[in-house]
Structure formats: C-alpha cells, structure tokens
Enzyme design. Structure first.
Site, PDB file in Angstrom:
ATOM      1  N   ASP A 172       4.745   0.755  12.050  1.00 51.23           N
ATOM      2  CA  ASP A 172       3.504   0.105  11.613  1.00 51.23           C
ATOM      3  C   ASP A 172       3.368  -1.318  12.161  1.00 51.23           C
ATOM      4  OD1 ASP A 172       2.793   2.366  10.260  1.00 51.23           O
ATOM      5  OD2 ASP A 172       3.240   1.602   8.261  1.00 51.23           O
ATOM      6  N   LYS A 214       0.845  -1.208   0.000  1.00 48.03           N
ATOM      7  CA  LYS A 214       0.000   0.000   0.000  1.00 48.03           C
ATOM      8  C   LYS A 214       0.872   1.247   0.000  1.00 48.03           C
ATOM      9  CE  LYS A 214      -1.685   1.644   4.056  1.00 48.03           C
ATOM     10  NZ  LYS A 214      -1.370   3.069   4.222  1.00 48.03           N
ATOM     11  N   ARG A 240      -8.476  -0.522   4.902  1.00 48.95           N
ATOM     12  CA  ARG A 240      -7.620   0.485   4.238  1.00 48.95           C
ATOM     13  C   ARG A 240      -6.277  -0.127   3.847  1.00 48.95           C
ATOM     14  NH1 ARG A 240      -6.010   4.673   7.953  1.00 48.95           N
ATOM     15  NH2 ARG A 240      -4.642   5.005   6.193  1.00 48.95           N
TER      16      ARG A 240
END
Ligand code: UD1
Length: 419
Positions: A308, A22, A400
């Site tokens: 993350d 992403k 997402r």
C-alpha cells in the site's frame, strides 16, 4: 465528480494526527457480527469504505450508530435476519467478503457475491474458501455468488499457501465459534490481524499467537460485546512521512506506532531523510538542500515494505538522484500510477513486476486520474512537488482511505483545493 487541484508547495511544516486504521476497522466491523451485545469501536475514521461496511452490516440486521465527530461506532447485532449480502453493497468494497466467516459461524449458512476484479489485480478468494472448507463448510458457487453451509463448524489445522491478510481474518472469525481448536499456519502477521484478534478476545474469543505465523483458536460458545479502540493507520502515517520527504519539510506525525512504520522509516533514512521517535509519534524532516537519493524497494508481507506504500513512495523516488528499482510482489497489477506520473514528467519503465525509475529533477503539473486509492494518494504527493498545478480526477478513490487529506495537507502549508 470531485477533483483535487494541487499546487506546488514549499516544505510542509507542523503536526498531523493519524486516525484509526481503515484496514483494522473493516475486519473489526465484520467481527462484530459474531457478538450478541453492544460493541463500541473507537477512533473510527470518517471514510467512504467504513460507510459502505456499515451499510452492509445494517442490511444484514445490525443496528449501527456512528458518531462521526467523536469517531465512535456502536454496533448491536442481537438479531441477524439476513445471511445473504447484496451485490450492490459488496461491489462497493472488497473487504465486505470478510462477512463470510462470521456469518457462517453464527448462522450456519452464508451467501456472498464473489468480489470481481479490481484496479490492482484479480484478487482471488481461494484461500478464504479453502479455510472455510477445512472447517467443515460445504462451498458452492452459482450465479456469481458463493454459498457456504455448515451446521456446526469444526476446528481444523489449516496451512495457508500465502499469508493472505483477508483469508487469515476470515478464517479466524469463522473459527472463533467452531467446535474445538483451529490452528492456522503460515498466516498473515500484519498489525491489523493482531488488532482484530484483540477485539475478538475482548469480546470473548480465545485466540492465541496473533502476530506470529501460527495462530491457535479455541472455539467458544458465545461472544459478548466489547469496547475497542482501533490501531493507528500505518499507511496514512506512511503517506504523511513521504509528504514530508517530498516537500523537504519537517512534520510531527502523531498517533503512530513506530514499529508499524519500520519499513517506511528504514527506506526514508536510506534516501537521506531524518526520522525520530517523539513522545507523540514521529518526526520526519530534511536537512540541507540536497535531493533525496534513489533506493530499491520490494513489497512484501509484513514486516516487509507494504504494497500500500509502493505508489506513494514511487512519487518520492521519481525525483530522487539516481535510479531506483521498485518491485511489486504482492499484487500483479499495482503500477496504475505509472502512466499518470509519466504525464507529469517522470521517467519510469515497467519490466514485468518491476518499475525502473530514473530520477528526474522536476515534475510538471498535469491533468491526471486517480485509478485506485493508493495510486490517488501518490498523485497528490507528486502534485505537491510538481511545477504549476496538478488536476486529479476520480478522487472518490482517495476518500475511501484518507480522511480530509486535502484539509490536513493545507494545515501543513500545502494548497490542495477540492472542486
Ligand atoms: C489487504 C488490505 C490491502 C493490502 C493487502 C496486502 C484490507 C481491507 N486490505 O487486502 O490494503 O494491500 O492486504 O497487504 O485489509 N490472494 C490469493 N488468494 C486469496 C487471497 C489472496 O491468491 O484467497 C492473493 C491476492 O491476490 C494478493 C495476495 O494474496 O496477490 C495478498 O492479498 P491479501 O493479503 O489477501 O490482501 P487483502 O486482504 O485483499
């Protein structure tokens, strides 16, 4: 509003293929705004963030065809008709601020709404703006919008106070069409920066040194189209690696660049997991019946432990034997998962930018809320090991950044129901 119901499961087993990253696709899509012929972008994950970036590009005049089955986006930006991004579109994802550099370079003027705060912190854009200003742009802020103007950007030497990923990407894209040479020092060295530079170079840019802390960009006059396959998502890979550890499972995780997951691999080995390179990627497995052991973590810019992965890894350490200290040094408010994990029985205390985690033997399923993307993934991981059912709300955050997390986990032996 969709929810996940996650049931406690046994060891996950089998193979999973990791999709394109992403955080590589989003800047590459922004970078396509610099090009004047068709760009084909491959291994694009089917994610709502990619959808939002596509809508933003379309609103600026790009034509986008997305074959979701094949994971290919075809972008053509021969006629840019807009230099102003709509607030509603930018509000959907923070990475949309990355259109500033390319639009400024291509059109000489750009107006972008200032990204507001988000769940993980205030996330300023001062370094992006300092970079644009150094390249000769006049920057103004009014009514919640930033405007940058420059008849022609001029190469400059830019030192970043902090190796921000987004600022490095934005400056790189602005400098590609600038007159002369730009040198960016103390820039980010994340794999996604290298991927963006590879894409831009294939489209005609002259960028050298991406992946080191000094990048040199020699301005070019024109950018053509190209065909680019994005790198595998190292955070998605890391999440499945932790899923293997949490369930004491045995997973083959394919389409992974071993180097990109080094910090997570090192930590998993430290807590007693086995990680091996395979021809297709990596195998993560657990031998015996022992609990994993505690370990300290500090998030850092690449190649340090990724911020993350902080929340997903915490879900493993909450049931490890011993005490772990997790220090978040990148974002100031990235422990949103802690309150939810405590509802599931975790023993965690926050002391400033550190979380002190006392490993407990078991978690128990509870009703919890995904507050942001990675915190949401952490709750799914916690649910896999918690006694009974875990009901996770606001899972749009998870969508997402993870394509089909529920179906993929179910194929490996989990029970995650979307309802
Ligand atoms: C990107 C990633 C995100 C990841 C983060 C850190 C994308 C789309 N998102 O976000 O998933 O968590 O890198 O690896 O790629 N900062 C400033 N001023 C600036 C810019 C940043 O002070 O102008 C600060 C931020 O507030 C933060 C730190 O720098 O504390 C790191 O941010 P940055 O590297 O820019 O992250 P993003 O590019 O937003």
């Amino acid at each position: 509003m969709e929810k996940f119901i996650v049931e406690q499961c046994g060891p996950l087993k089998g193979s999973v293929r990791i999709g394109g990253a992403k955080n590589a696709v989003l800047p590459v899509l922004a970078g396509a705004l610099l090009t004047e012929n068709a760009c084909f972008i491959r291994d694009v994950p089917n994610l709502s963030d990619v959808e939002a970036m596509g809508e933003l590009l379309t609103s600026l005049g790009a034509s986008i065809e997305w074959n979701r089955q094949e994971g290919i986006i075809n972008v053509v930006v021969d006629d840019l008709k807009q230099n102003e991004a709509e607030y509603e579109l930018v509000g959907k994802l923070r990475a949309s601020f990355l259109i500033m550099g390319p639009l400024l370079a291509r059109l000489g003027e750009v107006k972008v709404p200032l990204p507001g705060g988000c769940a993980i912190g205030t996330r300023p854009v001062d370094l992006h703006l300092k970079g644009m200003a150094a390249l000769g742009a006049q920057i103004e802020q009014a009514h919640g919008f930033m405007t940058a103007k420059a008849k022609k950007l001029k190469g400059a030497k830019i030192y970043l106070d902090f190796p921000s990923v987004g600022a490095t990407e934005n400056i790189l894209m602005a400098a590609v069409l600038a007159e002369g040479q730009t040198i960016v020092e103390n820039c980010a060295i994340e794999p996604e920066i290298v991927d963006l530079a590879n894409f831009l170079n294939a489209a005609g840019a002259d960028i050298r040194g991406a992946g080191t802390d000094t990048v040199k960009i020699n301005g070019v006059k024109y950018m053509k189209g190209t065909d680019h396959t994005v790198i595998p998502d190292r955070i998605e890979a890391g999440t499945y690696m932790v899923a293997a550890a949490i369930t004491r499972g045995d997973l083959n995780i394919n389409n992974v660049v071993m180097d990109h997951v080094k910090p997570v691999t090192a930590k998993l080995k430290e807590v007693n997991m086995h990680v091996e390179e395979t021809p297709q990627g990596i195998r993560v497995y657990h031998k015996g019946n022992n609990r994993v052991i505690a370990s300290d973590i500090k998030t850092l810019p690449y190649p340090g432990f990724p911020t993350d992965m902080q929340a997903p890894f915490m879900s493993l350490l909450v049931t490890a034997a011993g005490t772990s200290v997790i220090t978040e040094s990148i974002f100031e408010n990235r422990f949103m998962q802690v309150g939810e994990l405590k509802r599931m029985g975790a023993d965690i205390k926050i002391e400033s930018r550190s979380a002190v985690v006392e490993g407990v033997k078991h978690l128990t399923g509870a009703q919890v809320r995904a507050t942001d993307l990675r915190a949401g993934a952490a709750l799914v991981l916690a649910g896999l090991q918690a006694e009974g059912s875990t009901e996770i709300s606001d899972i749009y955050h998870i969508d997402r950044g993870y394509q089909d997390l529920d179906t993929q986990l179910n194929k490996l032996g989990a029970s995650v129901t979307r309802c």
